[in-house]
Design a protein around this motif. Structure first.
Motif, short mmCIF file in Angstrom:
data_model
loop_
_atom_site.label_atom_id
_atom_site.label_comp_id
_atom_site.label_asym_id
_atom_site.label_seq_id
_atom_site.Cartn_x
_atom_site.Cartn_y
_atom_site.Cartn_z
N LEU A 56 0.84 -1.21 0.00
CA LEU A 56 0.00 0.00 0.00
C LEU A 56 0.87 1.25 0.00
N VAL A 75 -5.46 -6.86 2.50
CA VAL A 75 -5.35 -5.45 2.10
C VAL A 75 -6.29 -4.60 2.97
N ASP A 76 -7.52 -5.09 3.10
CA ASP A 76 -8.50 -4.36 3.92
C ASP A 76 -8.01 -4.21 5.36
N ILE A 79 -5.24 -1.66 5.73
CA ILE A 79 -5.75 -0.29 5.73
C ILE A 79 -6.34 0.05 7.10
N ILE A 82 -3.55 0.39 9.69
CA ILE A 82 -2.80 1.65 9.58
C ILE A 82 -3.60 2.76 10.25
N GLU A 83 -4.88 2.76 9.96
CA GLU A 83 -5.73 3.80 10.51
C GLU A 83 -5.81 3.70 12.03
N ASP A 85 -3.70 2.42 13.96
CA ASP A 85 -2.37 2.38 14.56
C ASP A 85 -2.09 1.01 15.17
N LEU A 87 -0.74 -1.60 13.26
CA LEU A 87 0.13 -2.38 12.40
C LEU A 87 1.26 -3.03 13.20
#
Lengths: 101, 262
Positions: A56, A75-76, A79, A82-83, A85, A87
């Motif tokens: 990404l 992938v979802d 995302i 990441i949003e 926090d 990860l």
């Protein structure tokens, strides 16, 4: 009079016991993060989520999905992570799984 | 005292500028491993060497990573390689500085991410069941946003350079300019790559729509064939600009294109 004093002592003892029991509950080891503990669906791996995050940020996700390198679910989740926090929690899980291999 | 502190902070920030290039211009690295490592670092993830090796060892990853890193990056990598090897000797102090730099940049990054994410959410809300296209578009926008934050961050460092002692200023400014130029090139390339990818995706989508429309037309043509044997191809909605209001149906079959009139 003595009976009252003894009743008061008993109440104090009961309250103290109750508080100790409660404290025991709250002091229990914190439950691990759901990402670390939950059983993952077949199309989701910690490694895949991290790969998806890398792609990404610096790659072609579409091609990676087409190649089967990562799944749409990964992938979802990348995302979302990441949003949120989170990860680094996925990284932690991947590290653990890698060590177990 | 305060001035000295300010100076050391400025020096630290300037040094961080030099270091942040190692983190932020991650995609410059031709090598898959360093791309993985720095992409993770850019997302705020500290991964062990083993994990980075494991991820980078993925066979097909090379194909899916930023293809823009091939040309012209070797030179940049070489010069950065020198800095990195010098940098690692400095030890913890630099780690702290790079962390400081990341913290500053992270704010920009988070803001950019939030904007892109809003678009992504809107896309997902419109796309039933969550189309993969949203994630792909999101990825492209994210990469551009990320390149933009690096440029923005580097541009913001001019003040820190100005606060440096005069003898250090020129060298730091030159280095900052070099980094900035690279970051701008990176931004341009990323934008081009994302645009190209978007265009290709759009073309594919249009092809699909055309193919679907073609299928639908064929199907309805076949249906029409059953009821109107004289109409082989058209779907019953021929272009009739002269008679837009003539929707009475089946009015002028002979002009509707009966080839040969069987």
């Amino acid at each position: 009079m003595r009976a009252r004093a003894s009743l008061a002592v008993s109440i104090v003892a009961i309250v103290a016991l109750a508080l100790t029991a409660c404290a025991g509950v709250t002091d229990a080891a914190p439950s691990p993060h759901p990402i670390l503990a939950s059983e993952l669906p077949s199309d989701l791996t910690a490694r895949g989520v991290l790969l998806a995050a890398v792609l990404l940020a610096d790659g072609d996700v579409e091609q990676a999905v087409a190649d089967g390198l990562v799944t749409p679910a990964e992938v979802d989740e990348a995302i979302r992570a990441i949003e949120a926090d989170e990860l680094d929690v996925w990284a932690q899980r991947a590290e653990t799984e890698l060590a177990e291999d | 005292m305060g001035e000295r502190r300010l100076l050391s902070l400025a020096a630290g920030t300037a040094a961080a500028v030099l270091l942040v290039g190692g983190i932020g211009t991650a995609a410059y690295a031709a090598d898959v491993r360093s791309t993985v490592e720095s992409a993770l670092a850019s997302l705020g993830v500290e991964a062990s060497d083993e994990l980075v090796d494991d991820l980078a060892g993925e066979e097909m990853l090379d194909d899916a990573l930023d293809e823009g890193g091939d040309e012209g990056d070797t030179e940049a990598d070489e010069s950065e390689g020198d800095e990195t090897s010098d940098g690692t000797e400095e030890g913890e102090e630099e780690l702290e500085e790079s962390f400081l730099a990341w913290n500053e940049r992270a704010e920009l990054w988070r803001t950019a991410f939030a904007e892109v994410k809003t678009e992504f959410d809107a896309c997902r809300a419109e796309a039933e069941g969550g189309k993969g296209d949203c994630a792909v578009a999101f990825s492209g926008r994210l990469q551009v946003a990320f390149a933009e934050t690096l440029v923005e961050f580097l541009q913001s460092q001019n003040e820190a350079i100005a606060a440096l002692p005069e003898e250090e200023r020129a060298a730091a400014q030159a280095e900052l300019d070099r980094r900035l130029e690279k970051a701008l090139t990176k931004l341009e390339r990323t934008q081009e790559r994302v645009d190209a990818r978007d265009a290709a995706r759009l073309e594919r989508a249009l092809d699909e729509v055309e193919a679907e429309t073609g299928d639908a037309e064929t199907e309805s043509g076949e249906t029409a064939d059953e009821s109107k044997p004289g109409k082989p191809e058209k779907s019953g909605k021929p272009e009739k600009p002269e008679n837009p209001g003539n929707g009475g149906g089946g009015g002028k079959p002979d002009h509707a294109g009966k080839p040969g009139g069987k």
